[in-house]
Design a protein around this motif. Structure first.
Motif, short mmCIF file in Angstrom:
data_model
loop_
_atom_site.label_atom_id
_atom_site.label_comp_id
_atom_site.label_asym_id
_atom_site.label_seq_id
_atom_site.Cartn_x
_atom_site.Cartn_y
_atom_site.Cartn_z
N ARG A 169 37.80 34.56 27.73
CA ARG A 169 39.03 35.25 27.33
C ARG A 169 39.26 36.48 28.20
NH1 ARG A 169 44.04 35.26 26.27
NH2 ARG A 169 44.70 37.06 25.08
N LEU A 170 38.20 37.22 28.48
CA LEU A 170 38.31 38.40 29.32
C LEU A 170 38.76 38.02 30.74
CD1 LEU A 170 37.90 41.44 29.64
CD2 LEU A 170 35.50 40.99 30.15
N ALA A 171 38.24 36.94 31.26
CA ALA A 171 38.64 36.48 32.59
C ALA A 171 40.12 36.11 32.61
CB ALA A 171 37.79 35.29 33.01
N ALA A 172 40.59 35.46 31.56
CA ALA A 172 42.01 35.07 31.50
C ALA A 172 42.91 36.29 31.42
CB ALA A 172 42.25 34.16 30.30
N VAL A 173 42.54 37.27 30.61
CA VAL A 173 43.34 38.49 30.48
C VAL A 173 43.32 39.29 31.77
CG1 VAL A 173 43.47 40.71 29.27
CG2 VAL A 173 43.14 38.62 27.98
N ALA A 174 42.17 39.37 32.42
CA ALA A 174 42.07 40.09 33.70
C ALA A 174 42.93 39.43 34.77
CB ALA A 174 40.61 40.17 34.14
N GLN A 175 42.94 38.11 34.81
CA GLN A 175 43.78 37.39 35.78
C GLN A 175 45.26 37.64 35.51
OE1 GLN A 175 42.80 35.75 38.46
NE2 GLN A 175 44.86 35.17 39.03
N GLU A 176 45.63 37.64 34.25
CA GLU A 176 47.02 37.91 33.88
C GLU A 176 47.43 39.34 34.28
OE1 GLU A 176 49.20 38.47 29.64
OE2 GLU A 176 48.01 36.64 29.86
N TYR A 184 46.09 41.10 36.67
CA TYR A 184 46.16 41.11 38.13
C TYR A 184 47.49 40.56 38.63
CZ TYR A 184 45.57 39.06 42.76
OH TYR A 184 45.77 38.67 44.05
N GLU A 185 47.92 39.45 38.06
CA GLU A 185 49.17 38.85 38.49
C GLU A 185 50.37 39.76 38.19
OE1 GLU A 185 49.15 35.03 36.65
OE2 GLU A 185 47.60 34.25 37.99
N ASN A 186 50.34 40.43 37.04
CA ASN A 186 51.42 41.36 36.69
C ASN A 186 51.48 42.54 37.66
OD1 ASN A 186 52.17 39.77 34.55
ND2 ASN A 186 51.04 40.97 33.03
N LEU A 187 50.32 43.10 37.97
CA LEU A 187 50.28 44.23 38.92
C LEU A 187 50.72 43.81 40.31
CD1 LEU A 187 46.96 46.02 37.88
CD2 LEU A 187 49.29 46.87 37.61
N LYS A 188 50.31 42.63 40.73
CA LYS A 188 50.70 42.14 42.04
C LYS A 188 52.22 41.95 42.12
CE LYS A 188 49.89 38.36 45.27
NZ LYS A 188 49.21 37.09 45.49
N ALA A 189 52.80 41.36 41.07
CA ALA A 189 54.25 41.16 41.05
C ALA A 189 54.98 42.50 41.06
CB ALA A 189 54.65 40.35 39.82
#
Length: 165
Positions: free
Chosen positions: A91-98, A100-105
């Motif tokens: 769950r932590l990996a999924a939230v961290a990826q999400e 990351y994608e928001n910050l990148k966008a």
């Protein structure tokens, strides 16, 4: 895992309940990190206890495999927390990826709008859509002039020495 929770104490059972998918959905990244730390600590405790008990039994039984059945509850507790840690980690990996994608966008959007992420934004963006940032500051203090002159003299001497050879 649900069938094995009968061997846990109340505080351990509360920790396992926090790992349920419905409860973890509402947690943000920092809260998940705190939960991950608590579950990892509990897993380490129970794994260590199981290994110590099993190691003590090896001398009596003569083999690790033979000593294992005597400490079934300790092994089950360690396994429960191992699975719980796996769930929290996923769950932590999924939230961290999400995140990351928001910050990148967000960064790409700012770059496309010509807003520099530097300390001073420029009103006129360059051809690539990103402003030039901050210009280098030149210091003209007496100390800076002396250092620059000394460096220039040393370079001149070095070059003269090479040219004379």
């Amino acid at each position: 895992m649900e069938t094995l929770t009968g061997i846990l104490k109340d505080d351990e059972l509360d920790l396992i309940r926090e790992v349920e998918a419905e409860r973890m959905e509402s947690l943000d990244e920092d809260e998940l990190l705190a939960l991950h730390k608590r579950v990892r600590r509990a897993r380490k405790k129970h794994t260590k206890n199981y290994r110590r008990l099993a190691a003590a039994g090896v001398a009596e039984e003569g083999a690790r495999g033979a000593a294992r059945p005597r400490h079934g509850k300790a092994a089950q507790r360690a396994e429960i927390f191992e699975e719980a840690l796996s769930r929290v980690s996923n769950r932590l990996a999924a939230v961290a990826q999400e995140t990351y994608e928001n910050l990148k966008a967000e960064r790409l959007e700012r770059a496309g709008a010509g807003k520099s992420s530097g300390p001073e934004g420029s009103a006129v963006p360059a051809a690539g859509g990103v402003g030039p940032g901050r210009a280098a500051e030149h210091h003209t203090s007496p100390g800076t002039k002396k250092v620059r002159a000394s460096s220039q003299a040393a370079n001149t001497q070095r070059q003269a020495k090479r040219d004379s050879k």
